[in-house]
Design an enzyme around this catalytic site. Structure first.
Site, PDB file in Angstrom:
ATOM      1  N   HIS A 125     -20.302   8.020   9.363  1.00 17.62           N
ATOM      2  CA  HIS A 125     -20.003   6.458   9.617  1.00 17.62           C
ATOM      3  C   HIS A 125     -19.646   6.322  10.886  1.00 17.62           C
ATOM      4  O   HIS A 125     -18.817   6.846  11.476  1.00 17.62           O
ATOM      5  CB  HIS A 125     -18.843   6.211   8.623  1.00 17.62           C
ATOM      6  CG  HIS A 125     -18.590   4.965   8.593  1.00 17.62           C
ATOM      7  ND1 HIS A 125     -17.096   4.242   8.655  1.00 17.62           N
ATOM      8  CD2 HIS A 125     -19.420   3.814   8.543  1.00 17.62           C
ATOM      9  CE1 HIS A 125     -17.145   3.022   8.601  1.00 17.62           C
ATOM     10  NE2 HIS A 125     -18.536   2.675   8.325  1.00 17.62           N
TER      11      HIS A 125
ATOM     12  N   HIS B 249     -18.809  -2.658  16.486  1.00 20.22           N
ATOM     13  CA  HIS B 249     -18.701  -3.101  15.004  1.00 20.22           C
ATOM     14  C   HIS B 249     -18.093  -4.588  15.035  1.00 20.22           C
ATOM     15  O   HIS B 249     -18.576  -5.571  14.346  1.00 20.22           O
ATOM     16  CB  HIS B 249     -17.644  -2.121  14.215  1.00 20.22           C
ATOM     17  CG  HIS B 249     -17.449  -2.646  13.059  1.00 20.22           C
ATOM     18  ND1 HIS B 249     -16.343  -3.769  12.686  1.00 20.22           N
ATOM     19  CD2 HIS B 249     -17.877  -2.298  11.452  1.00 20.22           C
ATOM     20  CE1 HIS B 249     -16.154  -3.800  11.371  1.00 20.22           C
ATOM     21  NE2 HIS B 249     -17.166  -3.268  10.795  1.00 20.22           N
TER      22      HIS B 249
END
Length: 250
Positions: A12, A54
């Protein structure tokens, strides 16, 4: 369904929390732990550069401030994207998609690109990511899986490069999720792991869709989902889980 070509375990944001997320350093840490598939978030700068981040804002993971997508790459590329994590990574820059593509292609790794648009830039970002992938990944290599929570981004990617595989990201099983995934000609859904059980996974499989789960950091959940027929697990815990799908370390 055709055989699923992507590795079962996916690191991730590069290497989860062992290195600053979404940086080339994080990819290298994940690779050092044996991972061969990586997830990352990609958005557009004000002048059209594709880069990894992000959040919409810069404050949490860089030395900058404000909305990242409203700033030019010339400014973004000078920010420190590692010092927030630890002194060992101070000075690590934001990663361009160019840099990540070169690293992944050189090493033969798989990639899951989450299209993470600045609000209002969904279609423009989906279009840009898909066109970039179509141009930069050779036809004889495994293409990135393009995923997004934003249907408009996936629809733009579908129009720009229909050959690029797509996945619908889900944080709830809202009504019509399966119809939406099929209308976008997705090959998979990527859902928050608490949403998934054997019945949901089978429902997706019956529709011809693969199923991946995020973000699985608990061995008990990893075992549960693997036994339920999951096709892939995205994790922060690259030091805990072996990337061998048959070896889930407790």
């Amino acid at each position: 369904m055709q055989p699923w070509p992507y590795p079962f375990w996916v690191a991730h944001r590069g290497a989860g929390k062992l290195a600053p997320e979404n940086t080339l350093a994080a990819f290298r840490v994940g690779a050092a732990h044996g991972y061969r598939a990586f997830e990352c978030d990609v958005k557009l700068s004000a002048d059209g550069a594709l880069f990894l981040l992000h959040d919409a804002g810069l404050q949490r993971t860089t030395s900058g401030s404000g909305t990242a997508g409203q700033q030019p790459w010339s400014d973004l590329s000078r920010l420190d994207a590692g010092g927030w994590h630890s002194r060992a990574y101070a000075g690590e820059p934001l990663a361009s998609l160019d840099a990540i593509a070169a690293y992944v292609l050189r090493n033969g790794y798989a990639l899951n690109i989450e299209i993470k648009p600045t609000p209002g830039e969904e279609a423009r970002t989906g279009d840009a990511v898909a066109r970039y992938v179509a141009q930069c990944w050779p036809a004889d290599t495994l293409p990135p899986l393009l995923s997004s929570f934003q249907p408009a981004a996936l629809a733009a990617a579908q129009t720009a490069a229909p050959q690029c595989p797509r996945a619908l990201l889900l944080d709830t099983l809202q009504e019509g999720w399966l119809t939406l995934a099929r209308s976008l000609e997705c090959v998979a859904i990527v859902a928050a792991y608490p949403l998934l059980d054997r019945a949901v996974i089978q429902q997706a499989h019956d529709a011809g869709l693969r199923v991946l789960a995020y973000t699985v950091n608990d061995p008990a959940e990893a075992h549960r989902l693997r036994d339920a027929g999951i096709d892939g697990l995205i994790t922060d815990e690259v030091a805990r889980f072996s990337p061998d799908p048959a070896a889930i370390r407790d």
